[in-house]
Enzyme design. Sequence first.
Site, PDB file in Angstrom:
ATOM      1  N   ARG A 225      30.303  22.390-110.767  1.00 13.04           N
ATOM      2  CA  ARG A 225      29.340  22.078-109.717  1.00 13.04           C
ATOM      3  C   ARG A 225      28.363  21.049-110.274  1.00 13.04           C
ATOM      4  O   ARG A 225      28.137  20.994-111.485  1.00 13.04           O
ATOM      5  CB  ARG A 225      28.573  23.331-109.296  1.00 13.04           C
ATOM      6  CG  ARG A 225      29.448  24.471-108.754  1.00 13.04           C
ATOM      7  CD  ARG A 225      28.576  25.680-108.441  1.00 13.04           C
ATOM      8  NE  ARG A 225      29.354  26.791-107.881  1.00 13.04           N
ATOM      9  CZ  ARG A 225      29.869  27.794-108.585  1.00 13.04           C
ATOM     10  NH1 ARG A 225      29.674  27.838-109.905  1.00 13.04           N
ATOM     11  NH2 ARG A 225      30.558  28.752-108.005  1.00 13.04           N
TER      12      ARG A 225
ATOM     13  N   LYS B 103      26.425  30.219-110.761  1.00  9.38           N
ATOM     14  CA  LYS B 103      25.577  30.933-109.810  1.00  9.38           C
ATOM     15  C   LYS B 103      25.193  32.297-110.384  1.00  9.38           C
ATOM     16  O   LYS B 103      25.989  32.968-111.011  1.00  9.38           O
ATOM     17  CB  LYS B 103      26.315  31.110-108.483  1.00  9.38           C
ATOM     18  CG  LYS B 103      26.501  29.794-107.721  1.00  9.38           C
ATOM     19  CD  LYS B 103      27.090  30.030-106.351  1.00  9.38           C
ATOM     20  CE  LYS B 103      27.168  28.733-105.555  1.00  9.38           C
ATOM     21  NZ  LYS B 103      27.746  28.938-104.219  1.00  9.38           N
TER      22      LYS B 103
ATOM     23  N   HIS C 103      31.041  17.300-105.336  1.00  8.33           N
ATOM     24  CA  HIS C 103      31.854  18.464-104.960  1.00  8.33           C
ATOM     25  C   HIS C 103      33.287  18.054-104.614  1.00  8.33           C
ATOM     26  O   HIS C 103      34.203  18.865-104.718  1.00  8.33           O
ATOM     27  CB  HIS C 103      31.202  19.193-103.789  1.00  8.33           C
ATOM     28  CG  HIS C 103      31.187  20.679-103.970  1.00  8.33           C
ATOM     29  ND1 HIS C 103      30.501  21.305-104.993  1.00  8.33           N
ATOM     30  CD2 HIS C 103      31.795  21.667-103.270  1.00  8.33           C
ATOM     31  CE1 HIS C 103      30.683  22.609-104.895  1.00  8.33           C
ATOM     32  NE2 HIS C 103      31.459  22.853-103.870  1.00  8.33           N
TER      33      HIS C 103
ATOM     34  N   ARG D 188      35.205  18.465-107.680  1.00  4.41           N
ATOM     35  CA  ARG D 188      35.476  19.881-107.931  1.00  4.41           C
ATOM     36  C   ARG D 188      36.629  20.368-107.051  1.00  4.41           C
ATOM     37  O   ARG D 188      37.517  21.079-107.512  1.00  4.41           O
ATOM     38  CB  ARG D 188      34.201  20.689-107.665  1.00  4.41           C
ATOM     39  CG  ARG D 188      34.327  22.193-107.848  1.00  4.41           C
ATOM     40  CD  ARG D 188      32.939  22.809-107.769  1.00  4.41           C
ATOM     41  NE  ARG D 188      32.927  24.231-107.485  1.00  4.41           N
ATOM     42  CZ  ARG D 188      33.023  25.182-108.411  1.00  4.41           C
ATOM     43  NH1 ARG D 188      33.175  24.856-109.681  1.00  4.41           N
ATOM     44  NH2 ARG D 188      32.972  26.460-108.076  1.00  4.41           N
TER      45      ARG D 188
ATOM     46  N   HIS E  36      34.221  31.373-109.496  1.00  2.00           N
ATOM     47  CA  HIS E  36      34.111  32.074-108.224  1.00  2.00           C
ATOM     48  C   HIS E  36      34.034  33.577-108.470  1.00  2.00           C
ATOM     49  O   HIS E  36      34.802  34.119-109.268  1.00  2.00           O
ATOM     50  CB  HIS E  36      35.321  31.787-107.334  1.00  2.00           C
ATOM     51  CG  HIS E  36      35.302  30.428-106.714  1.00  2.00           C
ATOM     52  ND1 HIS E  36      36.432  29.819-106.203  1.00  2.00           N
ATOM     53  CD2 HIS E  36      34.289  29.545-106.511  1.00  2.00           C
ATOM     54  CE1 HIS E  36      36.111  28.635-105.725  1.00  2.00           C
ATOM     55  NE2 HIS E  36      34.815  28.447-105.893  1.00  2.00           N
TER      56      HIS E  36
ATOM     57  N   TYR F 131      41.916  26.960-101.457  1.00  2.00           N
ATOM     58  CA  TYR F 131      42.573  25.787-102.029  1.00  2.00           C
ATOM     59  C   TYR F 131      44.093  25.895-101.929  1.00  2.00           C
ATOM     60  O   TYR F 131      44.780  24.883-101.924  1.00  2.00           O
ATOM     61  CB  TYR F 131      42.149  25.609-103.485  1.00  2.00           C
ATOM     62  CG  TYR F 131      40.691  25.258-103.620  1.00  2.00           C
ATOM     63  CD1 TYR F 131      40.234  23.966-103.369  1.00  2.00           C
ATOM     64  CD2 TYR F 131      39.758  26.224-103.973  1.00  2.00           C
ATOM     65  CE1 TYR F 131      38.892  23.655-103.471  1.00  2.00           C
ATOM     66  CE2 TYR F 131      38.412  25.919-104.080  1.00  2.00           C
ATOM     67  CZ  TYR F 131      37.988  24.631-103.823  1.00  2.00           C
ATOM     68  OH  TYR F 131      36.665  24.332-103.917  1.00  2.00           O
TER      69      TYR F 131
END
Length: 316
Positions: free
Chosen positions: A165, A189, A258, A261, A284, A293
Site C-alpha cells: 500500500r 493496517k 494502488h 498493488r 489481508h 483477484y
Amino acid sequence: MTVDVPPAVPQGGGLPLLGRYLDHLRAERGLARNTLDAYRRDLARYADYLAEVGIGDPRAVATEDLQAFVAWLRARRTAAGRPYATSSVARIVVAVRGFHRFLAREGLTADDVAAPVSTPRSARSLPKALSVDDVARLLDAPVGGGPLPRRDRALLEVLYGAGLRISEATALDLDDADPVERLLRVRGKGDKERLVPYGDLAAEALDAWLVGGRPALSPRVPAVFVNARGGRLTRQGAWKVVGGHADRVGLAAEVSPHTLRHSFATHLLDGGADVRAVQELLGHASVTTTQIYTLVSRTALREVYERAHPRAQHAR
C-alpha cells in the site's frame, strides 16, 4: 490521550459519545490512524444529520431515524454535484452501526437500534490491473542518474515488486529493509507487521537509490523514500510520482499506487500463486478480500478463450 471529535461534530447533549467511541477504536481495537480518520469523517456526517433533524443525543435515536439517515445519505451530493457512491454510503452506515453497537454493549442504550438497518450493497467491482507490458513501461519511465529518478524507479519497483500500500511504502524506514535476505518489514493496517520479499529488479533499483541517490538529498529522517528537501516522502508525493510517470509513458487509464498493488496480486495469481500466499503478501486479514483477484484472472481467461477458441461464440 483522547481522540478529538472533528469540528463538524457538535459538542452538546450526548454527542461526545462519538469521541468516546473513537477512543475505543484507537485503544481497544488498535485501528491505524488513516482508518480512524475515516471513522471521524463518517461519524461527522452522522452528527450533521442528527443536528439537522434536531436529535441532540444519539441514545435517543430509533431504528426509523437510522433508516431515514440512510435515505438522507443517498440524497446527498458531493462537492462535484454527484450523488454519493453506494460504497461510500455503505462505509458510513458501517461506522454508524458500529457506534450504536458500542452504545448497547456499554449499557448506554437498552438495545442496538442499528441492528435491523442493512448496509447498502454495490456491485462487486474488479480491481484495475495493468498488463505485464504496461507495468514494464511504467517501471522503465524514470530516466537519468540523478537522485530523484533513482528514487522514483526504486519506489515504483517496490510498489509493484512487493505489492505495498502507498502508506506502507512511505512509512518504510532504513531498518525495515534487509538487502541480504531481500525482505521488507512492513507495518500494515492496525499496525500489524509482516515480512514481504522483493525480487532482483526491485533490489537493484533500491540499492541504486539508497547508495547512489538518497545521500545526495541530505536526508533528515530515517525514511527509505525522501523528498527533494530530505524529508519523508508523503503519500501525496508518491501519488504524484506514479501518476506523473504513467502520463509520461502514455498509459491511458488512471494509474495510482494502488494500481500497482492490484497488478502485483493479479500477476501472481495468473502465474499460479496460491491465493492464501497472496493473502499473506498483501497483508489481508481475510482471504475473502484476496479472492476478488481470482475473479480478475477468471475474466482474463474467459476473454482469451472467447477470442481464441473456434467454438467459443456462435457465428452471427
